[in-house]
Design a protein around this motif. Structure first.
Motif, short mmCIF file in Angstrom:
data_model
loop_
_atom_site.label_atom_id
_atom_site.label_comp_id
_atom_site.label_asym_id
_atom_site.label_seq_id
_atom_site.Cartn_x
_atom_site.Cartn_y
_atom_site.Cartn_z
N PHE A 90 0.84 -1.21 0.00
CA PHE A 90 0.00 0.00 0.00
C PHE A 90 0.88 1.27 0.00
CE2 PHE A 90 -1.49 3.37 2.88
CZ PHE A 90 -2.51 3.89 2.10
N LEU A 91 1.85 1.30 0.92
CA LEU A 91 2.72 2.49 1.00
C LEU A 91 3.49 2.68 -0.30
CD1 LEU A 91 4.14 1.97 4.62
CD2 LEU A 91 2.38 3.59 3.92
N GLU A 117 -7.13 7.01 -7.30
CA GLU A 117 -7.81 6.23 -6.27
C GLU A 117 -7.49 6.75 -4.88
OE1 GLU A 117 -8.70 1.55 -5.78
OE2 GLU A 117 -6.59 2.11 -5.75
N GLN A 118 -8.52 6.97 -4.07
CA GLN A 118 -8.32 7.43 -2.70
C GLN A 118 -7.72 6.31 -1.87
OE1 GLN A 118 -11.74 9.44 -1.26
NE2 GLN A 118 -10.98 9.70 0.83
N TYR A 148 -3.84 9.03 5.87
CA TYR A 148 -3.34 8.94 4.49
C TYR A 148 -4.33 9.56 3.50
CZ TYR A 148 0.34 5.88 6.23
OH TYR A 148 1.42 5.38 6.90
N ASP A 149 -5.62 9.45 3.82
CA ASP A 149 -6.63 10.12 2.98
C ASP A 149 -6.40 11.64 2.98
OD1 ASP A 149 -7.93 7.98 1.96
OD2 ASP A 149 -9.62 8.04 3.37
N LYS A 156 -2.76 16.27 -3.59
CA LYS A 156 -3.33 16.24 -4.95
C LYS A 156 -3.42 17.66 -5.51
CE LYS A 156 -7.24 14.33 -7.51
NZ LYS A 156 -8.55 13.67 -7.41
N PRO A 157 -2.91 17.90 -6.74
CA PRO A 157 -2.99 19.24 -7.32
C PRO A 157 -4.42 19.67 -7.57
CG PRO A 157 -2.25 17.66 -8.96
CD PRO A 157 -2.27 16.93 -7.66
#
Length: 815
Positions: A90-91, A117-118, A148-149, A156-157
């Motif tokens: 995941f990381l 993807e979130q 992390y969300d 995110k730009p």
């Protein structure tokens, strides 16, 4: 050989530290002493799997994500239920590495890969939570998932949105993009939430529960053992749901800090809002509320240290305050914005958009002027910092409220043309590429006098640069677009345009604008005067004074100029000056003579100045300069003649002493008395019939030109001629004669070489230092143009005499 030490747990996937048995807090919970992170672990691990996990984690933290992916996948292929390998996948998918903060020494995650993807929907993250059988472990990773969300959202730009504004769209080479959503004014205040809905009257916490909470804070929370501390806080709340300090402890555990002051400024507090609502439900309205104050402090900390404005946190804080307090916190926020913008360097100012909208929202309904003022003050600073795109976006917000706000429109113009202040706009308008934008910009909304003043400056500078084609285009647009009510400004501009064109000898174009000017107003004497300059082909008023040979009244334009105004004092004064100059008087002759060699110097003093300035300031200054020039001319002539006379005396003295026998003893008698008699005879004739007439003519010719009357000049010339002859006769005649007459053979013996050589050397140095220094000093004088050829000719003449004396002396010595 010593066997390798047995490992009980995998290395810390955050900092890479080896976790040992002594780091175990509780069964299944290990505390890393380096990064202070708590790891939920299984009871047993395969040694080979742990070694491979350590390698994979090191690759991921050094940003070698492709290699790390292969290792994680290999581990899962061998150990399908490896919790740590799924977490590593995941990381690695999001390129998450951990970097230590140099200030608080905490290891913070950085997301290097931004995918659509979130994180909470990622299959590896879902598997990690599903594989966590222990409820505390599952709760821990759900909290990690939320973190992390939030990291994903902040990394995110932002998708830019475009402004569609009729005025701005055609002006910019590219359409302006907003980095954040368009913020429109909000008029309503935030609805206040009720405080203390679950508060118990006369509530007092049980001492045992209070001690348990304090112990959890001291033993676990301060040691960064957040899972253990949270467990104790949950136990306390199960007994006493109103224990506010326990709820606050849970908030700190959720944020993974022992104190809110230690929280990284960029961290969002949204995840703790539900818990904070529990606190506010238990706080009495009249109780001290340190919890809300802590949130405000964090809001300002984010603004000052991270240049980040958390609008959700601001709204959340407002929701717990009543309207007067809401306005106060908004006022404080505006002060923080201004303080932050005082910094000289800013990486970005995206936060200003939302922060300013938030703080100004309370003004729009009660103080519209204050609302606009707050925005304009901020816009002015942003313009100085050259954040032009942001200024364009924010001016649009202000113009929705006050469409014709002059200051906002000026700031918008500055942003369009990318200048920090309006006074620099004329530099940009001189560029041809701005011509199309400029034409479209001059709409009714931009009818600002200061704007047209900058356009005028641009036109005048363009004329000065001799870019006449562009200047004429710009003039025509200026004339067409300037508001009709600004007729006075238009007339003044037409006059200035014409004067500058005339100064650059563009007479035909200037006449066109003068005719337009006289069409607007036929009673403008300056316009007729400019037409007079065109008729005379005169660039300046000084040209008119010097070039006009006829009486000014014979020119129709001059007559029109004095007849178009009731008191034409300056024009009549000019007429008097011109008439005096035309007269054949000593003053006019001296003025013309002084001017003749320095015409450009005087002409450049006038340039495009008007008649009033010329007659009141420039002409008196010219008269002073003429007096100085005449004085300098007198001094220069006297200086030149005296210096030359000194050099001639020295050279002649050396030549005479060095060549006595050749000049005065052709029969080689070597008798000093005979030689002295011959010297007296020859030198008397040379002085009386040669030098005396020469000096008289020289001084008589030069002196009258520098005196007020011819008689005084002639007397001065005769006096200086006789005096110069006497000096020369003494130095060149009497002294050598006396030396030969009374010192006899001694002089004849030493004069053959040493004495003349020394005296001629002194004469050469006199030419080099005395005459050349005079020439260099003359360069700083307005007389240099006139005296330069005379000075150079004089140096050449004296040099020729000096060289001739040396050559003759050498030849006489050799032969």
């Amino acid at each position: 050989m010593q066997s390798p030490k047995k490992r009980y747990y995998p290395d810390c996937y955050i900092c890479g530290n080896k976790l040992e048995k002594k780091n175990e807090i509780l069964p299944g919970l290990v505390h890393c002493p380096i990064c202070k992170y708590e790891h939920h672990v299984d009871q047993s691990y395969d040694q080979n799997i742990m070694e491979r996990l350590s390698i994979a984690d090191k690759l991921r933290n050094t940003l070698q994500f492709d290699e790390a992916l292969k290792h994680y996948q290999s581990i899962i292929d061998d150990e399908r239920l490896s919790f740590e390998a799924h977490l590593g996948l995941f990381l690695n998918t999001y390129g998450i590495s951990f970097v230590q903060d140099p200030v608080d020494k905490r290891f913070n995650p950085i997301m290097h890969k931004i995918i659509e993807e979130q994180p909470s929907k990622n299959r590896y993250m879902i598997q990690v939570i599903d594989m966590a059988s222990d409820p505390y472990k599952k709760k821990h990773y759900i909290r990690e998932q939320e973190k992390y969300d939030q990291l994903w959202l902040s990394s995110k730009p932002v998708v830019p949105k475009k402004i569609h504004q009729k005025i701005l769209e055609p002006l910019l080479e590219k359409k302006v993009e907003k980095p954040i959503k368009v913020l429109t004014p909000v008029i309503d205040v935030v609805e206040t939430k009720p405080i203390g809905v679950q508060a118990v009257k006369n509530y007092k916490i049980d001492p045992i529960i209070e001690n348990k909470i304090k112990n959890a804070e001291i033993i676990y929370l301060k040691a960064n053992k957040f899972s253990r501390a949270e467990k104790i806080f949950d136990e306390a709340l199960a007994v006493d749901p109103h224990a506010k300090q326990a709820i606050w402890g849970k908030i700190l555990c959720k944020l993974q800090v022992m104190d809110l002051d230690l929280l990284t400024p960029g961290t969002s507090l949204k995840p703790i809002f539900p818990l904070f609502e529990q606190i506010m439900a238990c706080v009495g309205e009249k109780e001290d509320n340190p919890y809300l104050a802590a949130l405000e402090k964090h809001l300002y900390k984010m603004l000052n240290q991270a240049s980040t404005f958390d609008s959700e946190l601001f709204e959340f804080i407002l929701s717990w305050k009543k309207e007067p307090s809401q306005r106060m916190i908004a006022h404080n926020l505006y002060g923080m914005i201004r303080k932050n913008l005082e910094k000289e360097v800013h990486e970005n100012i995206l936060w200003v958009h939302e922060a300013l909208a938030a703080t100004s929202r309370f003004l729009i309904d009660i103080d519209k002027e204050g609302y606009v003022s707050q925005y304009n003050d901020t816009l002015r600073r942003l313009t100085e910092l050259k954040f032009y795109k942001d200024v364009l976006q924010m001016t649009d917000v202000v113009l929705q409220v006050e469409p014709r706000c002059k200051e906002t429109l000026i700031l918008q113009i500055c942003a369009i043309y990318k200048v920090p202040r309006l006074s620099e706009l004329h530099h940009v308008l001189r560029d041809l590429k701005f011509m199309p934008s400029f034409e479209k910009l001059l709409l009714g909304i931009y009818e600002i006098p200061e704007f047209f003043a900058e356009i005028k400056k641009a036109i005048l500078e363009t004329i000065h640069e001799q870019n006449y084609k562009f200047a004429l285009q710009l003039m025509d647009i200026y004339i067409e677009k300037i508001p009709k009510k600004e007729i006075k400004t238009l007339n003044e501009s037409l006059q200035d345009f014409s004067d500058h064109l005339i100064y650059h000898e563009r007479f035909k174009e200037a006449e066109k604008y003068l005719n337009l000017l006289l069409t607007n107003d036929s009673r403008l004497p300056a316009a007729y005067w400019s037409k007079l300059k065109i008729a005379l082909k005169a660039r300046t008023n000084f040209d008119v004074l010097m070039l006009c040979k006829k009486d000014l009244m014979q020119y129709p334009d001059y007559e029109s100029a004095i007849n178009s105004v009731e008191h034409p004092d300056e024009y009549l004064k000019f007429y008097q000056i011109h008439d005096d100059l035309r007269k054949k008087s000593m003053d006019s002759r001296m003025f013309k003579k002084a001017i003749s060699g320095n015409y450009d110097y005087f002409n450049n003093q006038c340039k495009t100045e008007n008649v009033l300035t010329f007659v009141s300031t420039i002409h008196p200054k010219m008269e002073e300069d003429v007096s100085l020039i005449v004085g300098e001319e007198k001094a220069a002539i006297s200086n030149l003649v005296i210096r030359s006379l000194i050099v001639l005396c020295i050279v002649s003295f050396g030549f005479v002493l060095g060549n006595i026998q050749m000049l005065f003893d052709p029969l080689l008698t070597a008798d000093s008395l005979v030689i002295a008699a011959n010297m007296l005879n020859i030198l008397t004739k040379v002085i009386l019939f040669g030098l005396l007439p020469l000096f008289l003519i020289l001084f008589i010719w030069s002196s009258p030109s520098t005196e007020e009357t011819y008689i005084k000049g002639l007397l001065k010339g005769v006096l200086f001629g006789l005096l110069s002859t006497l000096i020369f006769a003494v130095v060149v005649g009497i002294i050598p004669w006396a030396a030969v007459r009374f010192l006899g053979n001694f002089v004849l013996n030493i004069s053959s070489w040493y004495l003349p050589a020394g005296l001629l050397g002194v004469g050469g140095l006199g030419i080099l230092f005395v005459m050349i220094k005079f020439h260099n000093d003359l360069k700083d004088s307005v007389l240099f143009g006139r005296f330069k050829p005379i000075s150079i000719s004089n140096i050449i003449f004296l040099g020729f005499i000096w060289i001739s004396a040396i050559v003759i002396s050498i030849l006489q010595y050799l032969y």
